[in-house]
Design an enzyme around this catalytic site. Structure first.
Site, mmCIF file in Angstrom:
data_model
loop_
_atom_site.group_PDB
_atom_site.id
_atom_site.type_symbol
_atom_site.label_atom_id
_atom_site.label_comp_id
_atom_site.label_asym_id
_atom_site.label_seq_id
_atom_site.Cartn_x
_atom_site.Cartn_y
_atom_site.Cartn_z
ATOM 1 N N ASP A 17 0.671 -1.170 -0.127
ATOM 2 C CA ASP A 17 -0.032 0.056 -0.036
ATOM 3 C C ASP A 17 0.736 1.348 0.004
ATOM 4 O O ASP A 17 0.434 2.420 -0.387
ATOM 5 C CB ASP A 17 -0.958 0.026 1.235
ATOM 6 C CG ASP A 17 -1.993 -1.204 1.035
ATOM 7 O OD1 ASP A 17 -2.215 -1.599 -0.117
ATOM 8 O OD2 ASP A 17 -2.771 -1.432 2.013
ATOM 9 N N GLU A 277 -1.285 -3.824 -6.625
ATOM 10 C CA GLU A 277 -2.149 -2.936 -7.131
ATOM 11 C C GLU A 277 -1.308 -1.703 -8.137
ATOM 12 O O GLU A 277 -1.504 -1.585 -9.368
ATOM 13 C CB GLU A 277 -2.805 -2.075 -6.154
ATOM 14 C CG GLU A 277 -3.876 -0.933 -6.938
ATOM 15 C CD GLU A 277 -5.081 -0.287 -6.127
ATOM 16 O OE1 GLU A 277 -5.510 -1.058 -5.154
ATOM 17 O OE2 GLU A 277 -5.311 0.933 -6.102
HETATM 18 O O1 TRH Z 1 3.058 -3.688 -2.640
HETATM 19 P P1 TRH Z 1 1.945 -4.509 -2.980
HETATM 20 O O2 TRH Z 1 2.106 -5.933 -2.936
HETATM 21 O O3 TRH Z 1 0.680 -3.761 -2.792
HETATM 22 C C1 TRH Z 1 -0.211 -4.255 -2.584
HETATM 23 C C2 TRH Z 1 -1.548 -3.820 -2.906
HETATM 24 O O4 TRH Z 1 -1.921 -2.595 -2.872
HETATM 25 C C3 TRH Z 1 -2.730 -4.825 -2.461
HETATM 26 O O5 TRH Z 1 -3.835 -4.351 -3.143
HETATM 27 C C4 TRH Z 1 -2.728 -4.865 -0.869
HETATM 28 O O6 TRH Z 1 -3.683 -4.474 -0.643
HETATM 29 C C5 TRH Z 1 -1.318 -5.177 -0.620
HETATM 30 O O7 TRH Z 1 -0.558 -4.521 -1.013
HETATM 31 C C6 TRH Z 1 -1.163 -5.437 1.076
HETATM 32 O O8 TRH Z 1 2.334 -4.493 -4.477
HETATM 33 P P2 TRH Z 1 2.217 -2.865 -5.406
HETATM 34 O O9 TRH Z 1 0.665 -2.364 -5.051
HETATM 35 O O10 TRH Z 1 2.561 -3.326 -6.872
HETATM 36 O O11 TRH Z 1 3.204 -2.125 -4.797
HETATM 37 C C7 TRH Z 1 4.482 -2.215 -4.983
HETATM 38 C C8 TRH Z 1 5.175 -0.982 -5.197
HETATM 39 O O12 TRH Z 1 6.649 -1.551 -4.999
HETATM 40 C C9 TRH Z 1 4.904 -0.402 -6.557
HETATM 41 O O13 TRH Z 1 5.030 0.937 -6.213
HETATM 42 C C10 TRH Z 1 6.066 -0.608 -7.242
HETATM 43 C C11 TRH Z 1 7.315 -0.588 -6.232
HETATM 44 N N1 TRH Z 1 8.383 -1.359 -6.518
HETATM 45 C C12 TRH Z 1 9.653 -0.410 -6.887
HETATM 46 O O14 TRH Z 1 9.647 0.545 -6.448
HETATM 47 N N2 TRH Z 1 10.822 -1.136 -7.128
HETATM 48 C C13 TRH Z 1 11.117 -2.473 -7.082
HETATM 49 O O15 TRH Z 1 12.038 -2.958 -7.712
HETATM 50 C C14 TRH Z 1 9.720 -3.277 -7.236
HETATM 51 C C15 TRH Z 1 9.531 -4.699 -7.705
HETATM 52 C C16 TRH Z 1 8.532 -2.642 -6.833
#
Ligand code: TRH
Length: 381
Positions: A17, A277
């Site tokens: 999140d 998300e």
């Molecule tokens: O963090 P997430 O698993 O988010 C989730 C969702 O919001 C879900 O609905 C929820 O409730 C859960 O959290 C608890 O995955 P998400 O949303 O894709 O966020 C990951 C963030 O990490 C995104 O902004 C991209 C970022 N990211 C980087 O900045 N660098 C990286 O190397 C990677 C792999 C991701």
């Protein structure tokens, strides 16, 4: 007058999140001049996405956003502390004294519960619904992101498309980006896949299928993702810089890149495996074929959400649907070599659809613009 906005975010499961909240906070400030204060309970997780975050600071300014370490529910607040707009992310409980102070404000702040993204139809009926506080004279409104005009749209920075086009204009830019992360010429010449998923994804059998496939695959996996399967493949620790090739598959562990670089990783790859998300939405804006790994919920609620998205997105793309359902465990006993082969064969249609989809979704407007228009309606401006 500069509007003040408080955004409250609790980090779930490591960094869940904060990705969305940080993007929302940044864009509200940078593109709309809102004075944003982001309350976040886990600065260490935040700093993975935004490395200049000081994990020991109670207050700090990051890219113009005031970041507060949200330590608990016990703070003391007066009406002067309350912002004009208050957003609780995913129904987090605000500190009781803050809510009490909101009730003493004149006029009352606009209070929004910002919900998670789903492609299900019911959100149209719930977007903008009210929820009165049981004791205090306060009204909260639900705000739902979504895929139609009757929802809040998706987060998308104004310059994003231009940045993506500039990055892709010269293939050397993508190659140089990946080279700077350690990739070699042979790795770049293969089909490039980025991997970001939850631990329950069937990564090991997919690796086996790639290893034995006809065409070379390079899988770029940020550190901390699918650690068990990556270690199994590498035969050693899944640290940034670790790499191994078996058969037609090379797996390279990348550092966990800053959030702005994550877009570049998606743009530089041919297929993106994304999750949750924020990365899911970014993959949609990247315009490349992607496979979504959804966050698991009780009673398989997420299977319904997954199907609702596939219904909208992948109707007419049977290989993408089948691969995604298997990747999320909706269909057991998957034949990964066959699923991968079919996905590759469908790639031209998926790629064409990805571009049409972008235009279609973008036409509904950007989320921050829609959110602020709604706020202005509520404030009577
Ligand atoms: O963090 P997430 O698993 O988010 C989730 C969702 O919001 C879900 O609905 C929820 O409730 C859960 O959290 C608890 O995955 P998400 O949303 O894709 O966020 C990951 C963030 O990490 C995104 O902004 C991209 C970022 N990211 C980087 O900045 N660098 C990286 O190397 C990677 C792999 C991701």
């Amino acid at each position: 007058m500069t509007l003040r906005l408080d955004l409250f975010c609790r980090v779930i499961d490591n960094y869940g999140d904060i990705g969305i909240c940080w993007r929302l906070a940044r864009q509200l400030h940078a593109e709309h001049g809102i004075a944003v204060r982001l309350w976040v309970d886990d600065l260490a997780s935040f700093s993975r996405l935004q490395p200049d975050v000081d994990t020991g600071a109670e207050h700090q300014l990051v890219q113009g956003v005031a970041v507060r370490h949200w330590r608990g529910q016990d703070g003391a607040f007066t009406p002067a502390d309350v912002a004009d707009i208050v957003i609780e992310f995913f129904a987090v409980d605000l500190p009781p004294a803050y809510v009490a102070a909101m009730a003493q404000c004149t006029p009352r702040p606009v209070w929004l519960n910002f919900e998670g993204l789903t492609a299900e139809e019911w959100v149209e009926g719930c977007h903008r619904l009210t929820s009165p506080h049981p004791q205090l004279p306060l009204l909260k409104h639900f705000f739902f992101p979504g895929y139609t005009d009757k929802t809040g749209g998706l987060l998308r920075e104004a310059a994003l498309d231009e940045q993506r086009r500039a990055f892709l204009a010269d293939p050397a830019t993508a190659d140089n980006f990946l080279r700077a992360l350690g990739a070699t010429g042979a790795e770049l010449a293969a089909t490039r896949v980025s991997l970001f998923c939850y631990p329950f994804a069937p990564v090991a059998p997919l690796f086996d299928a790639w290893r034995d496939s006809d065409d070379a695959v390079t899988c770029f996996v940020p550190e901390g993702v699918a650690t068990e399967a990556v270690q199994g493949f590498l035969g050693g620790p899944a640290r940034a810089g670790a790499v191994a090739t078996r058969g037609r598959l090379t797996v390279r562990v990348l550092p966990f890149v800053p959030q702005t670089d994550y877009d570049k990783l998606l743009w530089a790859c041919d297929v993106n495996l994304v999750r949750g998300e924020d990365s899911w939405v970014r993959a949609q804006w990247a315009g490349k074929p992607f496979v979504w790994h959804i966050y698991a919920q009780d009673d398989h609620l997420h299977h319904k959400k997954l199907r609702a998205f596939l219904q909208r997105y992948a109707n007419g793309l049977p290989a993408l649907s089948a691969f995604t359902l298997a990747w999320n465990g909706v269909q057991q006993h998957a034949d990964w070599p066959a699923l991968w082969h079919a996905l590759r064969a469908e790639a031209p249609q998926i790629a064409a659809h990805a571009i049409t989809w972008q235009d279609q979704v973008a036409a509904h407007g950007d989320l921050t613009g829609k959110l602020l228009a709604f706020v202005h309606t509520l404030r009577g401006a």
